[in-house]
Design a protein around this motif. Structure first.
Motif, PDB file in Angstrom:
ATOM      1  N   GLN A 102      -7.413  -4.771   5.003  1.00 36.60           N
ATOM      2  CA  GLN A 102      -8.357  -3.707   4.661  1.00 36.60           C
ATOM      3  C   GLN A 102      -8.557  -2.725   5.803  1.00 36.60           C
ATOM      4  O   GLN A 102      -8.561  -1.510   5.605  1.00 36.60           O
ATOM      5  CB  GLN A 102      -9.703  -4.313   4.236  1.00 36.60           C
ATOM      6  N   MET A 103      -8.687  -3.221   7.023  1.00 35.30           N
ATOM      7  CA  MET A 103      -8.844  -2.352   8.185  1.00 35.30           C
ATOM      8  C   MET A 103      -7.597  -2.345   9.071  1.00 35.30           C
ATOM      9  O   MET A 103      -7.576  -1.647  10.091  1.00 35.30           O
ATOM     10  CB  MET A 103     -10.054  -2.790   9.007  1.00 35.30           C
ATOM     11  N   TYR A 114       0.821  -1.224   0.000  1.00 34.88           N
ATOM     12  CA  TYR A 114       0.000   0.000   0.000  1.00 34.88           C
ATOM     13  C   TYR A 114       0.852   1.270   0.000  1.00 34.88           C
ATOM     14  O   TYR A 114       0.617   2.191  -0.796  1.00 34.88           O
ATOM     15  CB  TYR A 114      -0.923  -0.001   1.214  1.00 34.88           C
ATOM     16  N   LYS A 143       1.261   4.324  -2.629  1.00 33.92           N
ATOM     17  CA  LYS A 143       1.047   5.736  -2.303  1.00 33.92           C
ATOM     18  C   LYS A 143       2.300   6.572  -2.518  1.00 33.92           C
ATOM     19  O   LYS A 143       2.306   7.769  -2.241  1.00 33.92           O
ATOM     20  CB  LYS A 143       0.602   5.854  -0.842  1.00 33.92           C
ATOM     21  N   THR A 176      -5.684   2.961  10.615  1.00 29.42           N
ATOM     22  CA  THR A 176      -6.793   2.925  11.580  1.00 29.42           C
ATOM     23  C   THR A 176      -7.900   3.905  11.210  1.00 29.42           C
ATOM     24  O   THR A 176      -8.994   3.849  11.782  1.00 29.42           O
ATOM     25  CB  THR A 176      -6.263   3.272  12.980  1.00 29.42           C
ATOM     26  N   THR A 177      -7.663   4.812  10.283  1.00 30.08           N
ATOM     27  CA  THR A 177      -8.640   5.857   9.982  1.00 30.08           C
ATOM     28  C   THR A 177      -9.544   5.526   8.816  1.00 30.08           C
ATOM     29  O   THR A 177     -10.572   6.158   8.641  1.00 30.08           O
ATOM     30  CB  THR A 177      -7.904   7.176   9.675  1.00 30.08           C
ATOM     31  N   GLU A 178      -9.166   4.550   8.007  1.00 24.37           N
ATOM     32  CA  GLU A 178      -9.978   4.258   6.828  1.00 24.37           C
ATOM     33  C   GLU A 178      -9.758   2.822   6.375  1.00 24.37           C
ATOM     34  O   GLU A 178      -8.721   2.226   6.620  1.00 24.37           O
ATOM     35  CB  GLU A 178      -9.604   5.201   5.675  1.00 24.37           C
ATOM     36  N   GLY A 179     -10.762   2.273   5.707  1.00 24.16           N
ATOM     37  CA  GLY A 179     -10.624   0.968   5.108  1.00 24.16           C
ATOM     38  C   GLY A 179      -9.912   1.076   3.767  1.00 24.16           C
ATOM     39  O   GLY A 179     -10.063   2.068   3.047  1.00 24.16           O
ATOM     40  N   ILE A 180      -9.116   0.073   3.450  1.00 21.22           N
ATOM     41  CA  ILE A 180      -8.333   0.100   2.204  1.00 21.22           C
ATOM     42  C   ILE A 180      -8.642  -1.178   1.426  1.00 21.22           C
ATOM     43  O   ILE A 180      -7.951  -2.193   1.575  1.00 21.22           O
ATOM     44  CB  ILE A 180      -6.826   0.213   2.500  1.00 21.22           C
TER      45      ILE A 180
END
Length: 365
Positions: A162-163, A114, A118, A167-171
């Motif tokens: 995914q989680m 990930y 990014k 910690t702030t968003e699902g990926i």
């Protein structure tokens, strides 16, 4: 009912090695590989910090990262000053109460995929898993099959990544991230065994102190060069002042000693002692923790300073009395004590004189 035939005579296995006084006082040695498995969290962290220094020769720089914002990076070895934008290797160090399993690494793999997507960094050239309890057989088999590892990572993305990555968003593994995942080279993922860790750690100055076993053989010191080096200038100046103080004539340089055979022989001996101490300093740099040799110097200084600062007929007699005291010191508390010779202690006096911590001819007399 227990029968007599069920009872066996107690017969401990015979010793597999000769008993020694060390065994009687400390018990049989625990193999280093097994000892790693017993490390407390703090000991594991200290061990990894020490082991990390063994990587410095393979990289332009090595850095340790940590905390919630580490982006999946633990220890990074950079091959150039370009850092994360050049070739680099990642060492992910884990401490669990069990050998590292596949379920322990999916989120770590997810982070690398990930955050490289990014563009926080280029994908590492290699990614090594390092674990306090070692690597499980099932994980080792997966790491040896990159295509299977990729397939399993895909299967476990939703459950672990995914989680779990942020910690702030699902990926979710969709869109361009999935394209990046599909193109990602999973052959970069591998592991480091405890044997490899120990081999690396053995090249550092921390190994003997952490695992015992004594220091390696110490090389013989080299002979002093015929022409003194610049690093010798201050203690040689102090020697010349001491000789001149006894002879009642200024000694401008070592050539002036040629007219005084006994003094010239003494001068050559003192230079040999200085180089003995320099060789010990170099040996310490590679075999014991930083600061060990400086502690030895301090111990010698405390052992001779009262003699050095006492009353003496002249500077030469002050130096001789100080060196005699140095040779009589018992330095049993320092890790280097087993390889420290009398010449080293006397040479350390000249190192101290080189730093003006000892003075043969004080300004007040």
């Amino acid at each position: 009912m227990i029968k007599d035939d069920d009872l066996k005579e107690i017969k401990p296995k015979p010793a597999t090695c000769s008993a020694s006084p060390e065994h009687v006082s400390s018990g049989l040695p625990i193999p280093k590989v097994m000892r790693i498995c017993t490390f407390s969290p703090d000991d594991w962290e200290d061990f990894i910090e020490e082991w990390s220094t063994s990587l410095s020769g393979a990289y332009a720089k090595v850095r340790r990262f940590g905390g919630p914002g580490d982006l999946g990076v633990d220890i990074a070895g950079f091959t150039s000053e370009r850092g994360f934008q050049g070739d680099w290797d990642n060492y992910q160090c884990k401490r669990y109460d069990h050998p590292l399993r596949p379920s322990d690494i999916w989120v770590e793999i997810g982070k690398i995929v990930y955050y490289s997507y990014k563009k926080e960094y280029l994908p590492p050239r290699r990614h090594f898993f390092v674990a306090s309890q070692g690597i499980s057989t099932s994980l080792e088999q997966l790491l040896n099959k990159p295509d299977t590892l990729k397939a399993k990572a895909r299967e476990n993305w939703k459950k672990h990544c995914q989680m779990g990555i942020a910690t702030t968003e699902g990926i979710p593994l969709t869109g361009n991230l999935e394209v990046h995942f599909n193109a990602f080279d999973f052959s970069i993922f591998s592991s480091k065994s405890h044997v490899e860790l120990i081999e690396g750690h053995s090249t550092t100055g921390y190994h003997a102190v952490r695992f015992g076993g004594g220091l390696p053989p110490r090389p013989d010191p080299g002979k002093p060069p015929e022409t003194p080096a610049k690093t010798e200038s201050r203690y040689i100046r102090q020697l010349l002042d001491a000789y001149g103080d006894q002879l009642g004539a200024a000694m401008t340089d070592p050539v002036a000693l040629d007219a005084h055979a006994p003094i010239k022989r003494d001068f050559l001996r003192q230079r040999e002692r200085f180089y003995h101490a320099e060789s010990l300093r170099n040996f310490a740099r590679d075999t014991v923790p930083e600061g060990t040799f400086a502690a030895l110097q301090n111990e010698v200084c405390h052992g001779v300073i009262d003699i050095c600062e006492g009353h003496h007929q002249d500077g030469f007699e002050r130096m001789r009395a100080t060196l005699t005291q140095a040779a009589s010191l018992s330095l049993t508390a320092n890790p280097l004590s087993s390889v420290t010779k009398k010449q080293d202690c006397q040479g350390i006096c000249h190192q101290l004189a080189n730093d003006d911590r000892l003075t043969w001819v004080p300004n007040d007399g």
